[in-house]
Scaffold this motif. Structure first.
Motif, PDB file in Angstrom:
ATOM      1  N   ILE A 110       0.822  -1.256   0.000  1.00  0.00           N
ATOM      2  CA  ILE A 110       0.055   0.110   0.076  1.00  0.00           C
ATOM      3  C   ILE A 110       0.794   1.352  -0.243  1.00  0.00           C
ATOM      4  O   ILE A 110       0.662   2.176  -0.862  1.00  0.00           O
ATOM      5  N   THR A 138      -5.635  -9.453   3.146  1.00  0.00           N
ATOM      6  CA  THR A 138      -5.198  -8.903   4.255  1.00  0.00           C
ATOM      7  C   THR A 138      -3.964  -8.472   3.935  1.00  0.00           C
ATOM      8  O   THR A 138      -2.969  -9.275   3.532  1.00  0.00           O
ATOM      9  N   TYR A 139      -3.449  -7.211   4.512  1.00  0.00           N
ATOM     10  CA  TYR A 139      -2.043  -6.471   4.179  1.00  0.00           C
ATOM     11  C   TYR A 139      -1.186  -6.402   5.541  1.00  0.00           C
ATOM     12  O   TYR A 139      -1.809  -5.669   6.330  1.00  0.00           O
ATOM     13  N   ASP A 140      -0.162  -7.026   5.479  1.00  0.00           N
ATOM     14  CA  ASP A 140       0.674  -6.625   6.743  1.00  0.00           C
ATOM     15  C   ASP A 140       2.010  -6.683   6.184  1.00  0.00           C
ATOM     16  O   ASP A 140       2.512  -7.012   5.132  1.00  0.00           O
ATOM     17  N   ASN A 143       3.057  -1.875   4.557  1.00  0.00           N
ATOM     18  CA  ASN A 143       1.563  -2.219   4.612  1.00  0.00           C
ATOM     19  C   ASN A 143       0.953  -1.588   6.324  1.00  0.00           C
ATOM     20  O   ASN A 143      -0.332  -1.957   6.497  1.00  0.00           O
ATOM     21  N   HIS A 144       1.733  -0.924   6.577  1.00  0.00           N
ATOM     22  CA  HIS A 144       1.480  -0.347   8.095  1.00  0.00           C
ATOM     23  C   HIS A 144       2.271   0.833   8.199  1.00  0.00           C
ATOM     24  O   HIS A 144       3.075   1.173   7.452  1.00  0.00           O
ATOM     25  N   ILE A 151      -6.020  -4.313   7.056  1.00  0.00           N
ATOM     26  CA  ILE A 151      -4.515  -3.795   7.327  1.00  0.00           C
ATOM     27  C   ILE A 151      -4.173  -4.251   8.826  1.00  0.00           C
ATOM     28  O   ILE A 151      -4.840  -4.157   9.886  1.00  0.00           O
ATOM     29  N   CYS A 174      -1.607  -5.003  11.780  1.00  0.00           N
ATOM     30  CA  CYS A 174      -0.295  -4.429  12.118  1.00  0.00           C
ATOM     31  C   CYS A 174       0.415  -5.421  13.195  1.00  0.00           C
ATOM     32  O   CYS A 174       1.373  -4.963  13.815  1.00  0.00           O
ATOM     33  N   GLY A 203      -1.530   2.123  12.037  1.00  0.00           N
ATOM     34  CA  GLY A 203      -2.050   1.713  10.761  1.00  0.00           C
ATOM     35  C   GLY A 203      -1.890   2.793   9.847  1.00  0.00           C
ATOM     36  O   GLY A 203      -1.003   2.474   8.792  1.00  0.00           O
ATOM     37  N   PHE A 254     -11.564  -0.154   5.163  1.00  0.00           N
ATOM     38  CA  PHE A 254     -10.418  -1.052   5.676  1.00  0.00           C
ATOM     39  C   PHE A 254     -10.931  -1.517   7.085  1.00  0.00           C
ATOM     40  O   PHE A 254     -11.812  -0.630   8.001  1.00  0.00           O
ATOM     41  N   PHE A 274      -8.663  -1.989  10.475  1.00  0.00           N
ATOM     42  CA  PHE A 274      -7.382  -1.904  10.982  1.00  0.00           C
ATOM     43  C   PHE A 274      -7.325  -2.825  12.172  1.00  0.00           C
ATOM     44  O   PHE A 274      -8.126  -2.859  13.285  1.00  0.00           O
ATOM     45  N   CYS A 292      -3.544  -2.916  15.898  1.00  0.00           N
ATOM     46  CA  CYS A 292      -2.593  -1.858  15.713  1.00  0.00           C
ATOM     47  C   CYS A 292      -2.197  -1.206  17.085  1.00  0.00           C
ATOM     48  O   CYS A 292      -2.830  -1.427  17.860  1.00  0.00           O
TER      49      CYS A 292
END
Length: 180
Positions: free
Chosen positions: A40, A59-61, A65-66, A88, A90, A96, A112, A114, A117
């Protein structure tokens, strides 16, 4: 320096300016994650004012991506499938997203979840998932799950954020050590 070389330098300058103008098509660009960029933040870095970063469901990690930062740009960052399918993550160690010193009231963060986080940075720990300072974005269709901070706002912290719009926000299991 002779007059001929000055003219040559001007011509090169004009050519370079034209190349920069045509290198970016007129109008806004939509940057797709993960199709155009795997992460991202990489898409945010590539984007210009007025562009959209469209994030596919998933899922973005991990790296980029954070701790996302719009860098003062007028962007729309959108989870394409909405908050129920675009996360997202974390991992309990990172914030985030931040929107700081952004003069554009048309900034949009939408769609999204989050998750997990956490922010414990000395002096800037407010906002476990999202921190907004001197900006007024629209935050829409966002979920905050199990986000924490050692300061204010486990899910979201707004500071000097007059005009910030919150729509369809769901905060669950978030906590902050100071003032909730």
């Amino acid at each position: 320096m002779d007059r001929g070389s000055l003219s040559w330098k001007r011509l090169l300058g004009i050519a370079a300016s034209i190349a920069l103008l045509v290198a970016r098509p007129a109008g806004a660009i939509t940057w797709h994650v993960p199709d155009d960029y795997a992460a991202i933040q990489s898409a945010i870095d590539a984007a210009g004012n007025g562009d959209t970063v469209l994030v596919a469901p998933g899922t973005y990690d991990g790296y980029h991506n954070h701790d996302l930062d719009l860098e003062g740009k007028n962007l729309r960052v959108i989870g394409a499938g909405g908050s129920s399918v675009t996360t997202i993550e974390c991992g309990g160690n990172y914030r985030g997203l931040i929107v700081i010193d952004n003069p554009y009231p048309t900034v949009l963060i939408q769609g999204f979840t989050f998750s997990n986080c956490h922010c414990a940075e000395s002096g800037t720990a407010a906002g476990g998932a999202i921190r907004v300072v001197n900006a007024s974005p629209t935050l829409r269709d966002l979920r905050f799950v199990a986000c924490t901070t050692t300061s204010w706002g486990g899910g979201v912290h707004l500071y000097h954020a007059q005009g910030c719009t919150l729509e369809n926000i769901d905060i669950r299991g978030c906590s902050a050590d100071v003032n909730g």
